[in-house]
Design a protein around this motif. Structure first.
Motif, PDB file in Angstrom:
ATOM      1  N   UNK A  56       0.852  -1.191   0.000  1.00  0.00           N
ATOM      2  CA  UNK A  56       0.000   0.000   0.000  1.00  0.00           C
ATOM      3  C   UNK A  56       0.887   1.240   0.000  1.00  0.00           C
ATOM      4  N   UNK A  57       0.553   2.221  -0.823  1.00  0.00           N
ATOM      5  CA  UNK A  57       1.266   3.508  -0.844  1.00  0.00           C
ATOM      6  C   UNK A  57       0.233   4.626  -0.782  1.00  0.00           C
ATOM      7  N   UNK A  58       0.530   5.625  -0.011  1.00  0.00           N
ATOM      8  CA  UNK A  58      -0.381   6.756   0.090  1.00  0.00           C
ATOM      9  C   UNK A  58      -0.185   7.674  -1.102  1.00  0.00           C
ATOM     10  N   UNK A  59      -1.283   8.188  -1.665  1.00  0.00           N
ATOM     11  CA  UNK A  59      -1.215   9.076  -2.820  1.00  0.00           C
ATOM     12  C   UNK A  59      -0.892  10.501  -2.356  1.00  0.00           C
ATOM     13  N   UNK A  60      -0.500  11.396  -3.296  1.00  0.00           N
ATOM     14  CA  UNK A  60      -0.304  12.801  -2.910  1.00  0.00           C
ATOM     15  C   UNK A  60      -1.554  13.406  -2.273  1.00  0.00           C
ATOM     16  N   UNK A  61      -2.737  13.070  -2.814  1.00  0.00           N
ATOM     17  CA  UNK A  61      -3.977  13.571  -2.212  1.00  0.00           C
ATOM     18  C   UNK A  61      -4.146  13.027  -0.805  1.00  0.00           C
ATOM     19  N   UNK A  62      -3.764  11.766  -0.604  1.00  0.00           N
ATOM     20  CA  UNK A  62      -3.854  11.167   0.718  1.00  0.00           C
ATOM     21  C   UNK A  62      -2.924  11.838   1.711  1.00  0.00           C
ATOM     22  N   UNK A  63      -1.698  12.162   1.276  1.00  0.00           N
ATOM     23  CA  UNK A  63      -0.760  12.852   2.173  1.00  0.00           C
ATOM     24  C   UNK A  63      -1.309  14.220   2.583  1.00  0.00           C
ATOM     25  N   UNK A  64      -1.923  14.919   1.627  1.00  0.00           N
ATOM     26  CA  UNK A  64      -2.503  16.223   1.946  1.00  0.00           C
ATOM     27  C   UNK A  64      -3.667  16.091   2.919  1.00  0.00           C
ATOM     28  N   UNK A  65      -4.453  15.025   2.749  1.00  0.00           N
ATOM     29  CA  UNK A  65      -5.634  14.817   3.587  1.00  0.00           C
ATOM     30  C   UNK A  65      -5.251  14.330   4.980  1.00  0.00           C
ATOM     31  N   UNK A  66      -4.081  13.707   5.112  1.00  0.00           N
ATOM     32  CA  UNK A  66      -3.687  13.110   6.387  1.00  0.00           C
ATOM     33  C   UNK A  66      -3.571  14.161   7.498  1.00  0.00           C
ATOM     34  N   UNK A  67      -2.952  15.293   7.191  1.00  0.00           N
ATOM     35  CA  UNK A  67      -2.821  16.335   8.206  1.00  0.00           C
ATOM     36  C   UNK A  67      -4.160  16.845   8.700  1.00  0.00           C
ATOM     37  N   UNK A  68      -5.102  17.060   7.759  1.00  0.00           N
ATOM     38  CA  UNK A  68      -6.432  17.533   8.146  1.00  0.00           C
ATOM     39  C   UNK A  68      -7.180  16.463   8.930  1.00  0.00           C
ATOM     40  N   UNK A  69      -7.018  15.189   8.551  1.00  0.00           N
ATOM     41  CA  UNK A  69      -7.687  14.113   9.275  1.00  0.00           C
ATOM     42  C   UNK A  69      -7.199  14.046  10.716  1.00  0.00           C
ATOM     43  N   UNK A  70      -5.888  14.168  10.911  1.00  0.00           N
ATOM     44  CA  UNK A  70      -5.342  14.163  12.272  1.00  0.00           C
ATOM     45  C   UNK A  70      -5.872  15.345  13.089  1.00  0.00           C
ATOM     46  N   UNK A  71      -5.954  16.521  12.447  1.00  0.00           N
ATOM     47  CA  UNK A  71      -6.455  17.707  13.142  1.00  0.00           C
ATOM     48  C   UNK A  71      -7.911  17.516  13.568  1.00  0.00           C
ATOM     49  N   UNK A  72      -8.744  16.981  12.675  1.00  0.00           N
ATOM     50  CA  UNK A  72     -10.153  16.762  12.990  1.00  0.00           C
ATOM     51  C   UNK A  72     -10.320  15.757  14.118  1.00  0.00           C
TER      52      UNK A  72
END
Length: 293
Positions: A56-72
Motif C-alpha cells: 500500500x502507498x499513500x497518494x499525494x492527495x492522501x498525504x494532503x488529507x492526512x494532516x487535516x484528518x489528524x487535526x479533525x
C-alpha cells in the motif's frame, strides 16, 4: 460526508501502510477496514491509497488529507474535555466593562491578576460609562464591570475596589498653585470651570456639586470623559474636578491640587456583576479576585 470512524481507519492505514497491521491496531478485521477506506474515498472523491501486490502507498492527495484528518480527530477527542472545562468555568470568556478613569491604576492590576490566576479565561474589554455598563450587565452583554455607584443591590453583586480623593486639575503655573493649603470653594468663585456632564457623567457631577457650591455661570465646558477634561485644562481652558488617580495620566501642562472637602476620599470604584449571570467563568473569576487588592 465522512465519519470519524472512517478518518481513524484512514489515519491507521496511512501510518502503518499495511491493512492487516492497521486493522489489528483498530481491533477489527481487514475487510471492514477496506470498506471504510473505500467509502471515505467515495465521499471525498479522490483516491487516497495505491494498492497492488507489493503493498500500500499513500497518494499525494492522501498525504494532503492526512494532516487535516489528524487535526479533525484531535479536535473531536479534545471537545468533550473542553466542554467540561467550560461548564466548570475554568476556560471561557469574561467580558469586562470599565470606565475610562478606572483604567488609571486599577484595571491593569486587575487584568494582571486574572492573567496569573485564571490564564485560560479570555478577557474581552469594553470601555463604557457606568450607566451603559449597568444596562449591558443586566442584558448579559457584560459579565463584570468597573463602575461607579449607585446600582441596585437586588440585581448586582458588588465589591468596593478603591476610594480616593477628588482633586483640582489646573494649568501649570496657575495662581492657585501658589497656595500653601488645600483649595477652598471661595477660591473658585471666579474660575472658569470644566464640568462633568450631568447626564453622561452623573456620578461625578453629583459628587462635585455636593462638595463644592459650583457657580454655573463659570462653567465653560461640560464633558463626559475625564481624559477630555484634563486635555482642556492643559489647553488652559479652565480648571476641573477629577479623581486623584488622574495624575497617573502624566499629561503635560497640568498640576493637581488638594481640595478642602467634607469627605476625605469620596470617589468610589466598585467591581460589579449581575447576580443571575449564566456564565460559569464569572464565578471562577470572582473566586480568583477574592485575593485581589
Amino acid at each position: 460526508m465522512y465519519s470519524f470512524e472512517q478518518l481513524r481507519g484512514f489515519v491507521a492505514v496511512a501510518e502503518e501502510l499495511h491493512f492487516g497491521r492497521a486493522a489489528a491496531r483498530l481491533s477489527m478485521t481487514q475487510p471492514p477496514l477496506s470498506r471504510l477506506i473505500q467509502k471515505l474515498e467515495r465521499a471525498i472523491g479522490v483516491r487516497l491509497f495505491d494498492r497492488d501486490n507489493r503493498g500500500v502507498a499513500i497518494t499525494p492527495a492522501g498525504r494532503a488529507f492526512l494532516g487535516e484528518a489528524r487535526r479533525l480527530l484531535a479536535l473531536a477527542e479534545s471537545a468533550p474535555d473542553l466542554a467540561r472545562r467550560i461548564s466548570r468555568g475554568s476556560v471561557g470568556q469574561l467580558r469586562i466593562g470599565f470606565t475610562a478613569a478606572s483604567a488609571y491604576g486599577v484595571l491593569p492590576r486587575l487584568l494582571d491578576h486574572l492573567a496569573r490566576t485564571v490564564p485560560d479565561i479570555d478577557l474581552d474589554l469594553q470601555e463604557m460609562v457606568t450607566r451603559e455598563q449597568v444596562d449591558a450587565l443586566l442584558g448579559h452583554e457584560l459579565d463584570l464591570g468597573l463602575a461607579r455607584p449607585p446600582f441596585d443591590p437586588a440585581e448586582f453583586g458588588s465589591r468596593l475596589l478603591r476610594r480616593e480623593e477628588m482633586v483640582l486639575a489646573v494649568p501649570t503655573g496657575h495662581p492657585l498653585t501658589a497656595l500653601r493649603r488645600p483649595v477652598r470653594p471661595q477660591d473658585l468663585l471666579t474660575e472658569p470651570l470644566i464640568m462633568h456632564s450631568p447626564s453622561k457623567a452623573r456620578y461625578f457631577y453629583d459628587l462635585v456639586v455636593s462638595m463644592v457650591p459650583v457657580v454655573h455661570e463659570n462653567v465653560v465646558h461640560t464633558v463626559s470623559q475625564i481624559l477630555t477634561m484634563v486635555w482642556l485644562v492643559s489647553a488652559r481652558r479652565g480648571v476641573a474636578f477629577v479623581p486623584q488617580s488622574t495624575s497617573l495620566l502624566g499629561i503635560d501642562g497640568v498640576e493637581y491640587l488638594p481640595l478642602r472637602t467634607t469627605s476625605s476620599r469620596p470617589v468610589e470604584l466598585h467591581l460589579l456583576w449581575p447576580k443571575d449571570s449564566p456564565n460559569p467563568a464569572l464565578g471562577v473569576a470572582l473566586g480568583a479576585l477574592e485575593s485581589f487588592k
